[in-house]
Design a protein around this motif. Structure first.
Motif, mmCIF file in Angstrom:
data_model
loop_
_atom_site.group_PDB
_atom_site.id
_atom_site.type_symbol
_atom_site.label_atom_id
_atom_site.label_comp_id
_atom_site.label_asym_id
_atom_site.label_seq_id
_atom_site.Cartn_x
_atom_site.Cartn_y
_atom_site.Cartn_z
ATOM 1 N N ALA A 1 0.805 -1.215 0.000
ATOM 2 C CA ALA A 1 0.000 0.000 0.000
ATOM 3 C C ALA A 1 0.844 1.274 0.000
ATOM 4 N N ILE B 1 -4.040 4.127 -1.265
ATOM 5 C CA ILE B 1 -4.559 3.402 -0.107
ATOM 6 C C ILE B 1 -3.425 3.181 0.878
ATOM 7 N N PRO C 1 -4.193 -0.782 5.589
ATOM 8 C CA PRO C 1 -5.356 -1.675 5.512
ATOM 9 C C PRO C 1 -5.672 -2.263 6.873
ATOM 10 N N THR D 1 -9.592 1.417 5.989
ATOM 11 C CA THR D 1 -8.260 1.836 6.410
ATOM 12 C C THR D 1 -8.273 2.507 7.782
ATOM 13 N N GLN E 1 -4.692 6.600 7.145
ATOM 14 C CA GLN E 1 -4.343 7.328 5.926
ATOM 15 C C GLN E 1 -4.013 8.810 6.143
ATOM 16 N N HIS F 1 -12.224 0.966 0.250
ATOM 17 C CA HIS F 1 -11.809 0.717 -1.121
ATOM 18 C C HIS F 1 -12.274 -0.658 -1.594
ATOM 19 N N VAL G 1 -7.528 -0.881 -7.348
ATOM 20 C CA VAL G 1 -8.094 -0.332 -6.121
ATOM 21 C C VAL G 1 -8.958 0.873 -6.487
ATOM 22 N N GLN H 1 -11.617 3.722 -4.701
ATOM 23 C CA GLN H 1 -12.142 4.257 -3.448
ATOM 24 C C GLN H 1 -13.639 4.478 -3.561
#
Length: 722
Positions: free
Chosen positions: A544, A566, A569, A584, A587, A598, A610, A612
């Motif tokens: 990520a 992203i 996770p 998440t 972030q 996501h 990926v 969002q």
């Protein structure tokens, strides 16, 4: 409670926009302390065992999870459909155009065009007819015990056969006293603040109804199945360690009855309709003795920061007779949301550690298999295989399946030369981070497989047992979820900024990035796709980060320029087509955007893409995603909105959005409130959105410490917990 974040231990030591309050209240400032796992067990790159190829592991003709996987593998796992809330699998819809990343100061839920959102239930909403309405200035422990708890995390909506009624089940991880209470009132009433916090932990079970499929749900005050489980609710202890001397206290000499559950994080819904949840950062609530076992679990001998030992002697192991109280936390708990009179259970057979949660598959021979991650830097991934077999429709029998069985911990082995894993996360020459693995035995057939430790010791001190057998140290393994369509497992590794730093464990192929602040996701396929197998193949699905700024990101070969950024996770979920959904936690502090949900494509040419779907408000974390694509609905638990602010100067006014500072000061219900949110389609037959009243849809930003409502906000710190 402190009104100045500089008083918090992690203030000034977090990254970006990470709130020091998160470190303080969520995990007890874990990153400010020494790494718990100082064992000398073999690191990943030191374990060289690639005799079993990935092809052999999966059986003849089956290709292991590789860099690009086309098509669906073996038969789906219908038992996992329980997490679809009774809607089952089928042809999902939920079409959307990915939204752009949302700046970390935006104080609202951001959703795609054609969708809208509304809260289903919020912190303090009364569950019972006699429970008082929420009043932020008139809180009490008695009221909180009948109101929706704080910081909702794991979530599911279990619909009845009609599809128009059901129960919402949610756990409550921790409390943020600095934004829950007026500082002066809290200082004058410290013990009541602590009692309210104890009551705000645990679970809420609440009936929900709606007019038709796809319509928004609303909760039922006084519903027959409504229930609050708190930090003081009696639990039954079962399994091999029940009654052990290691679990006996002055208040419970039997070692079989525990009061409360704490710091419940992720979870899962079983095929028989009960809910599992993991007791995660329980260490922060207890004052320890300074023992080696306490140190391995991050338990300090000093006074706790929450101070619960001042209102209940069981929270200090230094009080005679309560030396073992801390051993009674750190378990997987099971509740029956359909029976409000049932006694919830703590399952010792699944081991004691910082469980993120537990999720279940049914093995080919009918045994139940539960997977769990230990959410700590350099800790492990586990699985439990029941002794008994699952019997469809026999709930009473199935609720005994987690009481007896075998416990294992994972060892991952890479298939690339060590020189190709250099910490920069460059993809090895074979085109993927991948390899084989083995589930190492801890307890089998009722006997310990760990030298020098009995069964009870293995289960109570599971981390110490796993250290001895040589499990692979991972980058904070959180959610471990089986895909209901393919049966493959997915493991969220949230982050680990200590990886490869100083004397800490070096990088390896399963954890390939030095100072891994953005995390990664591993895909795991067990031999012959059988949950009872002890051999598996694995590959990294994604590394990520923000691909526009970070060349170490990786998305299974999908072009980096075509994915949504992203980071960190945390919770995982699936739609009915088997697409992965990732929420998440961190972030804002790593890539500068609000936490989000996501969708990730797993099959075909789009594997690794990926997209969002939504973003949560300023200071909040995205938790407990539930994907009802049959209804074009998505649910998330919005946890700790406004974390980083204070009661006097909140960083968020979600979900009610006061239009003036006076509204909150008057005691109106406009303080930031953790909430369960439903995102639903507004598209009618003509494809047009219905929308909400204009004032409910305003974009609210934090701008130099002020909101657009004119109310001050805290400046918020780093948002990355690892």
């Amino acid at each position: 409670m402190p009104s100045d974040l500089k008083l918090l231990p992690m203030s000034g030591h977090t990254r970006g926009n990470r709130s020091a309050a998160t470190c303080h209240f969520k995990c007890g400032n874990a990153c400010a302390k020494d790494v718990c796992n100082t064992s000398g067990n073999s690191y990943f790159r030191d374990v060289v065992d690639v005799a079993l190829s990935r092809r052999a592991l999966l059986g003849a003709g089956a290709v292991a999870a590789s860099a690009v996987v086309i098509g669906t593998e073996l038969a789906s796992a219908p038992e996992a459909a329980a997490d679809f809330g009774g809607f089952g699998q089928g042809r999902g819809r939920l079409g959307f155009t990915a939204i752009a990343p949302v700046e970390r100061t935006v104080d609202t839920v951001t959703v795609p065009k054609g969708y809208d959102w509304a809260p289903v239930i919020r912190w303090g909403d009364p569950l019972f007819k006699r429970t008082p309405d929420f009043d932020v200035n008139r809180q009490s422990a008695a009221a909180q015990a009948g109101q929706f708890g704080y910081n909702n995390d794991y979530l599911n909506i279990l619909a009845d056969r009609s599809g128009r009624a059901g129960v919402l089940v949610c756990n409550h991880e921790y409390t943020n006293e600095e934004i829950m209470f007026d500082a002066d009132w809290a200082a004058a009433n410290p013990d009541e603040v602590r009692r309210i916090a104890i009551a705000a932990h645990g679970f809420s079970v609440v009936e929900v109804v709606r007019k038709k499929a796809g319509a928004p749900w609303s909760y039922v005050r006084g519903g027959r199945r409504n229930r609050r489980i708190t930090g003081s609710t009696p639990f039954r202890v079962d399994g091999p360690a029940a009654g052990s001397e290691l679990l006996r206290t002055a208040a419970d000499p039997s070692g079989r009855r525990v009061l409360g559950t704490l710091n419940n994080c992720a979870g899962g819904t079983t095929p028989w309709g009960t809910v599992l949840s993991g007791e995660e950062n329980f260490n922060q609530y207890f004052q320890g003795t300074g023992s080696a076992s306490d140190a391995r679990y991050g338990i300090s001998a000093g006074a706790t920061e929450r101070g619960w030992e001042h209102v209940d002697p069981r929270f200090s192991a230094q009080n005679p007779g309560f030396e073992n109280e801390v051993n009674r936390f750190g378990w997987i708990v099971e509740i029956d949301p359909q029976d409000p009179t049932s006694t919830p259970v703590k399952h010792t057979a699944l081991g004691r550690f910082k469980h993120e949660g537990a999720n279940i598959r049914i093995a080919r021979d009918g045994r139940v298999v539960a997977y769990s991650g230990d959410d700590e830097r350099f800790d492990y991934v586990y699985k439990f295989i029941s002794k008994g077999k699952y019997k469809p429709g026999n709930k009473r029998h199935n609720m005994t399946l987690l009481s007896e069985g075998d416990l294992y911990v994972a060892r991952f082995t890479g298939d690339s030369p060590a020189a190709e894993i250099d910490g920069g996360a460059g993809v090895p020459s074979d085109g993927a981070f991948d390899g084989s693995g083995r589930w190492l035995p801890l307890v089998v057939n009722g006997r310990s497989k760990v030298p020098g430790m009995g069964v009870e010791e293995v289960l109570v001190y599971t981390r110490l047992a796993a250290d001895q057998v040589g499990a692979t140290k991972m980058d904070r393994p959180e959610d471990v979820e089986p895909n209901p369509v393919t049966g493959r497992l997915y493991i969220a590794l949230t982050n680990n900024t200590g990886r490869g730093v100083g004397a800490n464990a070096p990088v390896d192929e399963a954890n390939p990035r030095t100072a891994n602040r953005d995390g990664h996701v591993i895909e795991l396929t067990e031999r012959r796709n059988d949950a009872a197998s002890l051999d598996f193949a694995w590959n990294i699905l994604l590394v990520a980060g923000d691909p526009a700024k970070d060349p170490t990101t990786y998305f299974s070969g999908y072009p980096r320029g075509k994915v949504s950024p992203i980071s960190c996770p945390d919770n995982l979920a699936f739609d009915s087509k088997g697409n992965l959904w990732i929420s998440t936690d961190g972030q804002p502090g790593t890539i500068g955007y609000c936490d989000a949900l996501h969708k990730v494509t797993l099959e075909g040419r789009g594997r690794g893409r990926v997209e969002q779907f939504l973003a949560v408000p300023a200071g909040a974390e995205t938790c407990g995603p539930v994907i009802h694509d049959q209804d074009d609905s998505v649910f998330v638990a919005v946890q700790h909105p406004g974390e980083g602010g204070t009661f006097a100067e909140p960083y968020s006014l979600f979900p009610d959005f006061a239009e003036s500072p006076d509204a909150v000061r008057r005691g109106d219900a406009y303080a930031p409130r953790p909430s369960v949110v439903q995102v639903f389609s507004t598209r009618d037959s003509g494809g047009k959105g219905k929308g909400r009243p204009k004032d409910r849809r305003k974009r609210r930003d934090v701008d130099r410490g002020r909101s657009r409502t004119g109310r001050g906000h805290g400046n918020g710190k780093d948002k990355g917990r690892g």
